[in-house]
Design an enzyme around this catalytic site. Sequence first.
Site, mmCIF file in Angstrom:
data_model
loop_
_atom_site.group_PDB
_atom_site.id
_atom_site.type_symbol
_atom_site.label_atom_id
_atom_site.label_comp_id
_atom_site.label_asym_id
_atom_site.label_seq_id
_atom_site.Cartn_x
_atom_site.Cartn_y
_atom_site.Cartn_z
ATOM 1 N N SER A 18 0.852 -1.191 0.000
ATOM 2 C CA SER A 18 0.000 0.000 0.000
ATOM 3 C C SER A 18 0.887 1.240 0.000
ATOM 4 C CB SER A 18 -0.901 0.018 1.235
ATOM 5 O OG SER A 18 -1.589 1.256 1.345
ATOM 6 N N HIS A 19 0.331 2.351 -0.468
ATOM 7 C CA HIS A 19 1.049 3.619 -0.374
ATOM 8 C C HIS A 19 1.181 4.084 1.068
ATOM 9 C CE1 HIS A 19 0.524 3.649 -4.680
ATOM 10 N NE2 HIS A 19 1.166 4.790 -4.786
ATOM 11 N N SER A 20 0.376 3.526 1.931
ATOM 12 C CA SER A 20 0.405 3.897 3.343
ATOM 13 C C SER A 20 0.864 2.713 4.193
ATOM 14 C CB SER A 20 -0.999 4.333 3.799
ATOM 15 O OG SER A 20 -1.089 4.373 5.204
ATOM 16 N N ASP A 76 -2.563 -1.694 -3.700
ATOM 17 C CA ASP A 76 -3.706 -0.787 -3.670
ATOM 18 C C ASP A 76 -3.870 0.021 -4.954
ATOM 19 O OD1 ASP A 76 -1.523 0.867 -3.139
ATOM 20 O OD2 ASP A 76 -2.320 1.661 -1.257
ATOM 21 N N SER A 79 0.430 2.658 -9.200
ATOM 22 C CA SER A 79 1.886 2.748 -9.089
ATOM 23 C C SER A 79 2.438 1.686 -8.158
ATOM 24 C CB SER A 79 2.301 4.142 -8.610
ATOM 25 O OG SER A 79 1.698 4.462 -7.372
#
Length: 236
Positions: A18-20, A76, A79
Site C-alpha cells: 500500500s502507499h500507506s 492498492d 503505481s
Amino acid sequence: MAGAQGNPTDQVGLVFVSHSALIAAGLVELARQMAPTVTLVAAGGRDDGGIGTSFDLIVAGIAEADRGAGAVVLCDLGSAILTAETALDFLDDAVRPRVQIADAPLVEGGVAAAVAAEIGGDLAAVVAAAESARSTPPSADDASGAAEPERSEVSRTVILRNRDGLHARPAADFVKLASTFDAPVSVNGRDAHSLLGIMSLGLTRGMSVEISGPDERSRAAVDALADLIETGFGEE
C-alpha cells in the site's frame, strides 16, 4: 519486516503493498484474525516512512512471505502494482514462478486470500480466492457448474445467535470447516466455500440460515456447519 508471522513451509504467504504503511499494517492485523498461521507481511509506504511505495520493502516482503510454497502480492493503487512488477523482475529465476501479483482489491481480496492460504490452498487457489473479490460471489450452483436443481435433499435451518452476525472472523471459521468436507454445500444459496459469498449475505443475529446440499454426500457437512452456527462461534 513489520507484521509478519511464522507459518509452515507448505502455506502460501501474502504481501500487502500500500502507499500507506498504516493501511498495510492494518490489513495484516485484520487478516491475521482469520489466518493466524499464514505469513502476512506489510510492505507499505516508502523507505523513509512517507506515502508511496518501496521497491526494497516489497522485495524484502516477498522473501519473508515465501517459505517455499510461494507468495501472493496484493496492491492498492496503480503505481504500487508497477513497483511490485519491477520487484518481481528482479527475483531469482528459481523464485519468480512462485510469486504472483493478484488482480484484486486490496482489502476484500487480501482477506479472501488469507483464508484460502490458511486452509492450505496452493498458489493458484490463493490467487483465485483474491481475484474472486472482483466479481459477484458465486452461488453454490455456479460453483458446481450444475443446472438449476430441485429443492436440496439435505437441509437444516438454524438461527444465527452470535452478537455481531456472520462477520469476517466467524465467516472465516465457517469456510475453514466447510473446506474439510468434499461435498457441495450452500448457505442461503451461496457457496459455503466462498468467504466473500457468505459475507455478502449480510447475515445478522436472529436471522435464519439455511445450510443445504443436493444429496446424502452433503449430510455430514450440513450438520457440522449448522452445529457451528448454533454454538454462536464462541461469541455469546
